[in-house]
Design an enzyme around this catalytic site. Structure first.
Site, PDB file in Angstrom:
ATOM      1  N   HIS A 108       0.824  -1.208   0.000  1.00  0.00           N
ATOM      2  CA  HIS A 108       0.000   0.000   0.000  1.00  0.00           C
ATOM      3  C   HIS A 108       0.860   1.260   0.000  1.00  0.00           C
ATOM      4  O   HIS A 108       0.598   2.209  -0.749  1.00  0.00           O
ATOM      5  CB  HIS A 108      -0.923  -0.017   1.223  1.00  0.00           C
ATOM      6  CG  HIS A 108      -1.780   1.199   1.343  1.00  0.00           C
ATOM      7  ND1 HIS A 108      -2.506   1.711   0.287  1.00  0.00           N
ATOM      8  CD2 HIS A 108      -2.022   2.026   2.392  1.00  0.00           C
ATOM      9  CE1 HIS A 108      -3.162   2.786   0.684  1.00  0.00           C
ATOM     10  NE2 HIS A 108      -2.878   3.003   1.940  1.00  0.00           N
ATOM     11  N   GLU A 148       9.864  -4.333  -6.828  1.00  0.00           N
ATOM     12  CA  GLU A 148       9.097  -5.132  -5.865  1.00  0.00           C
ATOM     13  C   GLU A 148       9.530  -6.590  -6.009  1.00  0.00           C
ATOM     14  O   GLU A 148       9.510  -7.132  -7.106  1.00  0.00           O
ATOM     15  CB  GLU A 148       7.602  -4.972  -6.124  1.00  0.00           C
ATOM     16  CG  GLU A 148       6.712  -5.972  -5.397  1.00  0.00           C
ATOM     17  CD  GLU A 148       6.947  -6.027  -3.903  1.00  0.00           C
ATOM     18  OE1 GLU A 148       6.849  -4.988  -3.246  1.00  0.00           O
ATOM     19  OE2 GLU A 148       7.238  -7.126  -3.379  1.00  0.00           O
ATOM     20  N   CYS A 201      -3.245  -3.947   6.399  1.00  0.00           N
ATOM     21  CA  CYS A 201      -4.266  -3.839   7.445  1.00  0.00           C
ATOM     22  C   CYS A 201      -5.421  -4.805   7.170  1.00  0.00           C
ATOM     23  O   CYS A 201      -6.192  -5.133   8.066  1.00  0.00           O
ATOM     24  CB  CYS A 201      -4.762  -2.409   7.568  1.00  0.00           C
ATOM     25  SG  CYS A 201      -5.230  -1.678   6.013  1.00  0.00           S
TER      26      CYS A 201
HETATM   27  C1  FAD Z   1      -2.559  -5.788  10.954  1.00  0.00           C
HETATM   28  C2  FAD Z   1      -2.173  -4.435  10.374  1.00  0.00           C
HETATM   29  C3  FAD Z   1      -3.069  -3.376  10.478  1.00  0.00           C
HETATM   30  C4  FAD Z   1      -2.731  -2.126   9.957  1.00  0.00           C
HETATM   31  N1  FAD Z   1      -3.644  -1.110  10.060  1.00  0.00           N
HETATM   32  C5  FAD Z   1      -3.355   0.096   9.537  1.00  0.00           C
HETATM   33  C6  FAD Z   1      -4.296   1.166   9.596  1.00  0.00           C
HETATM   34  O1  FAD Z   1      -5.409   1.004  10.112  1.00  0.00           O
HETATM   35  N2  FAD Z   1      -3.947   2.371   9.082  1.00  0.00           N
HETATM   36  C7  FAD Z   1      -2.713   2.578   8.506  1.00  0.00           C
HETATM   37  O2  FAD Z   1      -2.426   3.697   8.041  1.00  0.00           O
HETATM   38  N3  FAD Z   1      -1.818   1.577   8.437  1.00  0.00           N
HETATM   39  C8  FAD Z   1      -2.100   0.356   8.926  1.00  0.00           C
HETATM   40  N4  FAD Z   1      -1.198  -0.670   8.855  1.00  0.00           N
HETATM   41  C9  FAD Z   1       0.116  -0.374   8.355  1.00  0.00           C
HETATM   42  C10 FAD Z   1       0.249  -0.290   6.868  1.00  0.00           C
HETATM   43  O3  FAD Z   1      -0.436  -1.322   6.194  1.00  0.00           O
HETATM   44  C11 FAD Z   1       1.746  -0.434   6.664  1.00  0.00           C
HETATM   45  O4  FAD Z   1       2.358   0.637   7.323  1.00  0.00           O
HETATM   46  C12 FAD Z   1       2.166  -0.330   5.254  1.00  0.00           C
HETATM   47  O5  FAD Z   1       1.590  -1.352   4.485  1.00  0.00           O
HETATM   48  C13 FAD Z   1       3.648  -0.503   5.270  1.00  0.00           C
HETATM   49  O6  FAD Z   1       4.079  -0.429   3.969  1.00  0.00           O
HETATM   50  P1  FAD Z   1       5.593  -0.603   3.655  1.00  0.00           P
HETATM   51  O7  FAD Z   1       5.709  -0.460   2.166  1.00  0.00           O
HETATM   52  O8  FAD Z   1       6.396   0.280   4.525  1.00  0.00           O
HETATM   53  O9  FAD Z   1       5.999  -2.091   4.097  1.00  0.00           O
HETATM   54  P2  FAD Z   1       5.415  -3.487   3.679  1.00  0.00           P
HETATM   55  O10 FAD Z   1       3.936  -3.477   3.588  1.00  0.00           O
HETATM   56  O11 FAD Z   1       6.088  -4.450   4.576  1.00  0.00           O
HETATM   57  O12 FAD Z   1       5.922  -3.707   2.190  1.00  0.00           O
HETATM   58  C14 FAD Z   1       7.213  -3.983   1.902  1.00  0.00           C
HETATM   59  C15 FAD Z   1       7.258  -4.417   0.448  1.00  0.00           C
HETATM   60  O13 FAD Z   1       8.583  -4.299   0.033  1.00  0.00           O
HETATM   61  C16 FAD Z   1       8.993  -5.474  -0.641  1.00  0.00           C
HETATM   62  N5  FAD Z   1      10.421  -5.549  -0.388  1.00  0.00           N
HETATM   63  C17 FAD Z   1      11.025  -5.616   0.817  1.00  0.00           C
HETATM   64  N6  FAD Z   1      12.374  -5.610   0.656  1.00  0.00           N
HETATM   65  C18 FAD Z   1      12.597  -5.520  -0.687  1.00  0.00           C
HETATM   66  C19 FAD Z   1      13.782  -5.458  -1.483  1.00  0.00           C
HETATM   67  N7  FAD Z   1      15.004  -5.517  -0.930  1.00  0.00           N
HETATM   68  N8  FAD Z   1      13.656  -5.335  -2.825  1.00  0.00           N
HETATM   69  C20 FAD Z   1      12.429  -5.305  -3.412  1.00  0.00           C
HETATM   70  N9  FAD Z   1      11.277  -5.360  -2.696  1.00  0.00           N
HETATM   71  C21 FAD Z   1      11.363  -5.477  -1.355  1.00  0.00           C
HETATM   72  C22 FAD Z   1       8.184  -6.602  -0.040  1.00  0.00           C
HETATM   73  O14 FAD Z   1       8.012  -7.655  -0.955  1.00  0.00           O
HETATM   74  C23 FAD Z   1       6.843  -5.886   0.242  1.00  0.00           C
HETATM   75  O15 FAD Z   1       5.963  -5.950  -0.870  1.00  0.00           O
HETATM   76  C24 FAD Z   1      -1.481  -1.928   9.336  1.00  0.00           C
HETATM   77  C25 FAD Z   1      -0.592  -3.001   9.214  1.00  0.00           C
HETATM   78  C26 FAD Z   1      -0.921  -4.241   9.711  1.00  0.00           C
HETATM   79  C27 FAD Z   1       0.062  -5.403   9.559  1.00  0.00           C
END
Ligand code: FAD
Length: 79
Positions: free
Chosen positions: A10, A32, A42
């Site tokens: 997301h 990705e 979430c």
């Molecule tokens: C149970 C739960 C409830 C939540 N509720 C909310 C909410 O109500 N409101 C809100 O704002 N947020 C919420 N969140 C948080 C929100 O969903 C996350 O903060 C957000 O999805 C994090 O995104 P991210 O890209 O930082 O990390 P991630 O979602 O962990 O994505 C990381 C991505 O990077 C890729 N990746 C990792 N390392 C590499 C690499 N070296 N090379 C290429 N690709 C790589 C992985 O494959 C993955 O697709 C919730 C999360 C959870 C788990």
């Protein structure tokens, strides 16, 4: 301006959409490691709570959607 986004659940998907909305001339490249984008983490809680039946429903965009916005999207690529 060149922007590289590593990871496209997301947060990465929202970043691409916002950057290209505000800076349409930016060169945005997404790496990705998985074969999909836009997963709503979430949604896991909604799924475990059985308010959502299928985890597949937690995706709201495809790589092609971001490509249409002008991004270069590289799936199955580790950064
Ligand atoms: C149970 C739960 C409830 C939540 N509720 C909310 C909410 O109500 N409101 C809100 O704002 N947020 C919420 N969140 C948080 C929100 O969903 C996350 O903060 C957000 O999805 C994090 O995104 P991210 O890209 O930082 O990390 P991630 O979602 O962990 O994505 C990381 C991505 O990077 C890729 N990746 C990792 N390392 C590499 C690499 N070296 N090379 C290429 N690709 C790589 C992985 O494959 C993955 O697709 C919730 C999360 C959870 C788990």
């Amino acid at each position: 301006m060149k922007v590289v986004i590593v990871g496209c659940t997301h947060a990465g998907t929202a970043a691409v959409e916002q950057i290209l909305a505000h800076h349409p001339d930016a060169e945005v490249t997404v790496y990705e490691r998985d074969n999909n984008i836009s997963f709503l983490s979430c949604g896991i809680a909604l799924y475990l709570d059985q308010r959502v039946k299928r985890l597949e429903d937690m995706f709201y965009a495809t790589a092609d959607d971001l490509r249409k916005l002008g991004a270069t999207v590289k799936l199955r690529h580790d950064a």
